[in-house]
Write a protein that holds these residues in place. Structure first.
Motif, short mmCIF file in Angstrom:
data_model
loop_
_atom_site.label_atom_id
_atom_site.label_comp_id
_atom_site.label_asym_id
_atom_site.label_seq_id
_atom_site.Cartn_x
_atom_site.Cartn_y
_atom_site.Cartn_z
N ASN A 132 0.42 4.30 0.25
CA ASN A 132 0.19 5.24 1.70
C ASN A 132 1.08 6.48 1.69
OD1 ASN A 132 -1.46 5.32 3.83
ND2 ASN A 132 -0.34 3.85 5.34
N GLY A 158 -7.55 3.14 5.30
CA GLY A 158 -7.04 2.37 4.30
C GLY A 158 -6.54 1.29 4.85
N ASP A 159 -5.66 1.23 5.90
CA ASP A 159 -4.99 0.29 6.70
C ASP A 159 -5.84 -1.08 7.04
OD1 ASP A 159 -3.19 2.27 6.43
OD2 ASP A 159 -3.39 2.85 8.64
N ASP A 184 0.90 -1.23 -0.07
CA ASP A 184 -0.04 0.13 0.07
C ASP A 184 0.96 1.21 0.14
OD1 ASP A 184 -1.41 2.11 0.64
OD2 ASP A 184 -2.53 1.20 2.12
N LYS A 193 -8.63 1.84 -3.72
CA LYS A 193 -9.50 2.37 -2.59
C LYS A 193 -10.10 3.87 -3.22
CE LYS A 193 -5.91 1.80 -0.25
NZ LYS A 193 -4.88 1.96 0.86
MG MG Z 1 -3.85 4.65 2.72
#
Ligand code: MG
Ligand code: ATP
Length: 315
Positions: free
Chosen positions: A168, A260-261, A166, A229
């Motif tokens: 992130n 998101g995690d 991810d 996402k």
């Molecule tokens: Mg994220």
């Protein structure tokens, strides 16, 4: 099937500004400390689903460290991979929301205990007991951590395991050049790529604004599963020959950090456990919705029962 998932990276405490647009340049009130760190939230969510979860990180010999280890351990995370460093302080982050979509951070990470995490802290025998490894882009803020990630990838891959990633991305970290180089390396080994829609442009893919073209390029590169996402709009999944788009579960947004995690942890766990893609996406969306319903980044992790309850209520 025995689902075993390991991850590595920042473990910190977060303080959250009480007012929108509060910022950090004048005195104000904050909520916290809350346990935090994207990989830690991911690991906590995996454990709450009932799967074996391992986190490698470092904390200082202080109350913040104790709180983090106690929380993770209570929720079922294997904390044997967390080192307590006697001469360092547990990492911290301050967050202030400008709106639901925009937030500013001040991170105390590179100089904190988790910033000292290196390949030497990876217990190889312990990691070998796990068949999947997850990487958060937010963890790639130092050479030491990137080194540790590389070592973990080689151990897990050698063992026949799989990798999820991810990106992130935090705008505060984009200046770090090692980070973008590490992205390229990690993508070469990624089986599950989990960006948010806003992050797609970053991946040298900005020549095309067409999502399907971007995804096709990622598949060509060897990434089998691309999961995008989309915040309140839910999420999509693309493999070479399948695509699924699943709507999110509308909830009142209390604190968007951690969505998101929790989404990623739930999707990867349930996919590996044999759920169908649409079913794994729906559960992951529900986990994301539950995450944003609670104040504090790790306060909204949920059990499978809580996820199924939200799905029942909303269907
Ligand atoms: Mg994220
Ligand atoms: P993070 O801020 O944790 O990095 P992200 O950008 O990685 O988040 P998002 O798309 O914001 O990921 O959120 C992940 C998932 O959580 C979404 O796909 C969706 O299922 C759920 N979610 C996020 N925001 C909302 C919202 N406002 N309403 C309903 N569901 C949401």
């Amino acid at each position: 099937m025995n689902i075993t998932i390991a991850t590595l990276g920042e473990l910190l405490v977060e303080f959250l500004a009480k007012k929108e647009n509060q910022g950090f340049s004048s005195p104000g009130e904050f909520w916290g400390p809350y346990p935090s760190g994207a990989p830690a939230i991911f690991a906590d969510q995996v454990a709450k689903l009932g799967f074996r979860s391992l986190l490698f990180s470092c904390v200082g010999n202080d109350a913040f460290g104790v709180m983090n280890i106690t929380r993770l351990s209570r929720d079922g995370v294997n904390v044997q991979g967390i080192s307590v460093l006697p001469n360092a302080t547990t990492g911290s982050a301050f967050v202030s929301y400008r709106s639901q979509a925009q937030r500013d951070f001040i991170f105390n990470m590179p100089d904190s205990a988790c910033g000292l995490l290196s390949a030497d802290h990876l217990d190889e025998a312990l990691l070998r007991q796990y068949s999947h490894f997850h990487i958060m882009g937010s963890s790639l803020f130092s050479f030491r951590l990137i080194d540790a990630v590389r070592k973990a990838i080689s151990i897990v891959k050698e063992n026949g395991g799989t990798i999820s990633f991810d990106p992130n991305i935090r705008k505060e970290m984009l200046k770090i050049r090692e980070m973008s180089q590490a992205f390229e390396y990690i993508l070469d080994y990624t089986d599950f790529f989990l960006p948010s829609d806003g992050e797609l442009d970053y991946f040298g893919l900005s020549k095309s604004r067409d999502e399907e073209k971007i995804v096709a390029r990622l598949h060509k590169r060897g990434i089998a599963h691309v999961i995008i996402k989309r915040g309140a709009r839910g999420a999509s999944y693309y493999s070479k020959d399948e695509q699924h788009h699943v709507a999110g579960y509308p909830v009142e947004v209390v604190d968007p950090t951690g969505a998101g995690d929790c989404f990623g942890a739930t999707f990867v766990s349930l996919f590996l456990a044999g759920y169908s893609v649409p079913d794994a996406l729906a559960h992951a969306n529900a986990a994301g919705s539950l995450a944003i319903s609670a104040r504090g980044p790790m306060e909204g992790t949920s059990t499978l029962e809580q996820i199924k309850e939200l799905m029942r209520q909303q269907n």
